[in-house]
Design a protein around this motif. Structure first.
Motif, mmCIF file in Angstrom:
data_model
loop_
_atom_site.group_PDB
_atom_site.id
_atom_site.type_symbol
_atom_site.label_atom_id
_atom_site.label_comp_id
_atom_site.label_asym_id
_atom_site.label_seq_id
_atom_site.Cartn_x
_atom_site.Cartn_y
_atom_site.Cartn_z
ATOM 1 N N LEU A 18 1.247 -4.027 -2.481
ATOM 2 C CA LEU A 18 1.293 -2.587 -2.750
ATOM 3 C C LEU A 18 2.309 -1.875 -1.864
ATOM 4 N N LYS A 20 4.598 0.190 0.293
ATOM 5 C CA LYS A 20 4.479 1.394 1.120
ATOM 6 C C LYS A 20 3.069 1.973 1.139
ATOM 7 N N LEU A 21 2.313 1.752 0.078
ATOM 8 C CA LEU A 21 0.993 2.381 -0.033
ATOM 9 C C LEU A 21 -0.031 1.784 0.933
ATOM 10 N N ILE A 248 1.733 -2.861 -7.558
ATOM 11 C CA ILE A 248 2.119 -1.499 -7.944
ATOM 12 C C ILE A 248 1.968 -1.316 -9.448
ATOM 13 N N TRP A 252 -0.667 1.298 -11.189
ATOM 14 C CA TRP A 252 -0.176 2.370 -12.066
ATOM 15 C C TRP A 252 -0.812 2.259 -13.446
ATOM 16 N N SER A 327 3.043 9.651 -14.051
ATOM 17 C CA SER A 327 3.024 9.422 -12.609
ATOM 18 C C SER A 327 1.634 9.626 -12.020
ATOM 19 N N ALA A 344 6.234 7.144 -11.476
ATOM 20 C CA ALA A 344 6.211 7.060 -10.021
ATOM 21 C C ALA A 344 4.779 7.108 -9.491
ATOM 22 N N ILE A 345 4.616 6.609 -8.272
ATOM 23 C CA ILE A 345 3.389 6.790 -7.502
ATOM 24 C C ILE A 345 3.783 7.436 -6.186
ATOM 25 N N GLY A 347 2.426 8.645 -2.568
ATOM 26 C CA GLY A 347 1.324 8.453 -1.630
ATOM 27 C C GLY A 347 0.838 9.757 -1.030
ATOM 28 N N VAL A 367 8.053 4.266 -5.936
ATOM 29 C CA VAL A 367 6.958 4.488 -4.988
ATOM 30 C C VAL A 367 7.460 5.292 -3.797
ATOM 31 N N GLY A 369 5.977 6.523 -0.092
ATOM 32 C CA GLY A 369 4.900 6.181 0.822
ATOM 33 C C GLY A 369 4.114 7.377 1.324
#
Length: 383
Positions: A18, A20-21, A248, A252, A327, A344-345, A347, A367, A369
């Motif tokens: 995952l 940066k998350l 990721i 998502w 997203s 996108a995700i 954080g 992504v 973070g």
């Protein structure tokens, strides 16, 4: 007092896939579905199944997870006759500190389990999304006089090599186990859900610790040893929705799926509810010029831009002229004016400065973070 079954949730994984998350938090603490965290599903399943004692085994970056679980109150796990207990690594008499695997994590917490004196121990992963009645699995375990029951789910045959695969006879008895086989013989994949007879598992772990210390992981070590010693091992087939959100793309995808009101998770249903440690925030505010389509917007959000096919957690701000689509925007995130965020995700605590763009694709989700800043005078590049 003897307990019939307690649960041990393994929640110490780093979750490197995952990216940066999970740099600053454990994977089970990653937000999911707007107002939840991934571990809420295992905790809610346990509570809804009538389990009153739950040990949560932590290790990597546990602070957010510890604060979230607390004493288990949101899940009704703070009663006089039960509770949720955070179990962290400690230096043992033999010098071990970090858990070496799933089975070793249980061994290092024998003292906690013995204090509850259970007949059965339910071992769960803290990073899967599903709703499941564990009491039905226990009934199956008892009816078959099993030493071990493994929760399994059919997966597409082309994906079976990614999982631990169970080969069973017509009576659901496990006759062979293969860990990520190159040429799988079946598509019954382990869900990482196990019910053990505690006295039997305890004996195996203690005897192994006194000898060669090879029983470190359930899939790699314990299940093959049980089969070799002709223990009664059975596979319990689960026919509901289950998802490992360890990448990721899968995280998502699982979030996007719950935007479908007919989805089996049905987070708004009062049947088999999913509980969480909610923070009280003001209602959402959507300005006259904003447009929201097929999206989930949580409390505390201020929306002045356009939101399409997206999930926004609490306290998200989206400025005027900005467009957010396909997203996942986690809590306390700020998206400035005239921004573009798609596929996108973002954080928790992320900031997208005015005019910045965070653009991914369906096959490669962008992504940002936790607390990361995109755009602005110190970072004017696109994600």
């Amino acid at each position: 007092m003897k307990n019939e079954m307690i649960a041990m949730i393994l929640a110490g994984g780093q979750g490197t896939r995952l990216g940066k998350l999970t740099r600053e938090t454990a994977k089970p603490a990653v937000p999911f579905g707007g107002k939840y965290r991934i571990i809420d599903y295992a905790l809610s399943n346990a509570a809804n199944s009538g389990i009153r004692n739950v040990g949560v085994v932590t290790q990597y970056q546990p602070l957010t997870l510890n604060e979230h679980v607390g004493n288990g109150e949101p899940w009704g796990l703070n009663s006089r006759h039960g509770g949720a207990t955070i179990l962290q690594p400690y230096s043992s008499s033999d010098g071990e500190k970090w858990f070496k695997g799933t089975a070793n994590a249980i061994y290092q917490n024998i003292g906690y389990i013995d204090s509850l004196n259970p007949e059965y121990v339910l071992v769960l992963s803290g990073d899967h999304i599903y709703k499941m009645d564990y009491s039905k699995m226990l009934d199956f375990h008892v009816e078959n006089d099993a030493s071990l029951t493994v929760g399994v789910i059919p997966v597409p045959m082309e994906e079976a090599s990614r999982f631990g695969i169970m080969n069973t006879d017509q009576g659901h008895r496990i006759i062979e186990f293969e860990e990520k086989p190159a040429e799988p013989k079946s598509n019954l994949a382990s869900m990482g859900i196990y019910i053990f007879n505690w006295p039997t598992l305890r004996r195996y772990l203690v005897e192994d610790q006194a000898k060669d210390r090879q029983l470190e992981d359930f899939g790699h070590d314990v299940i093959p040893t049980y089969l070799k010693n002709a223990e009664n091992c059975f596979a319990y087939a689960f026919d509901g929705y289950w998802k490992d959100v360890g990448t990721i793309e899968s995280l998502w995808e699982a979030n996007m799926e719950i935007l479908d009101q007919e989805h089996p998770l049905n987070l708004s249903s009062n049947e088999w509810r999913v509980y969480t440690n909610n923070i009280v925030t003001p209602p959402q505010f959507i300005t006259e010029n904003a447009k929201v389509s097929h999206s989930l917007i949580n409390d505390g959000c201020f929306i002045a831009g356009d939101i399409t096919d997206s999930i926004l957690s609490r306290d998200v701000r989206v400025g005027q002229g900005s467009e957010v689509s396909n997203s996942i925007i986690m809590g306390d995130t700020t998206i400035g004016e005239n921004c573009v965020v798609e596929y996108a995700i973002l954080g928790e605590g992320a900031v997208v400065a005015d005019g910045a763009k965070v653009q991914g694709t369906r096959d490669q989700i962008a992504v940002v973070g936790f607390n990361e800043i995109i755009g602005g005078p110190k970072n004017d590049g696109e994600e």
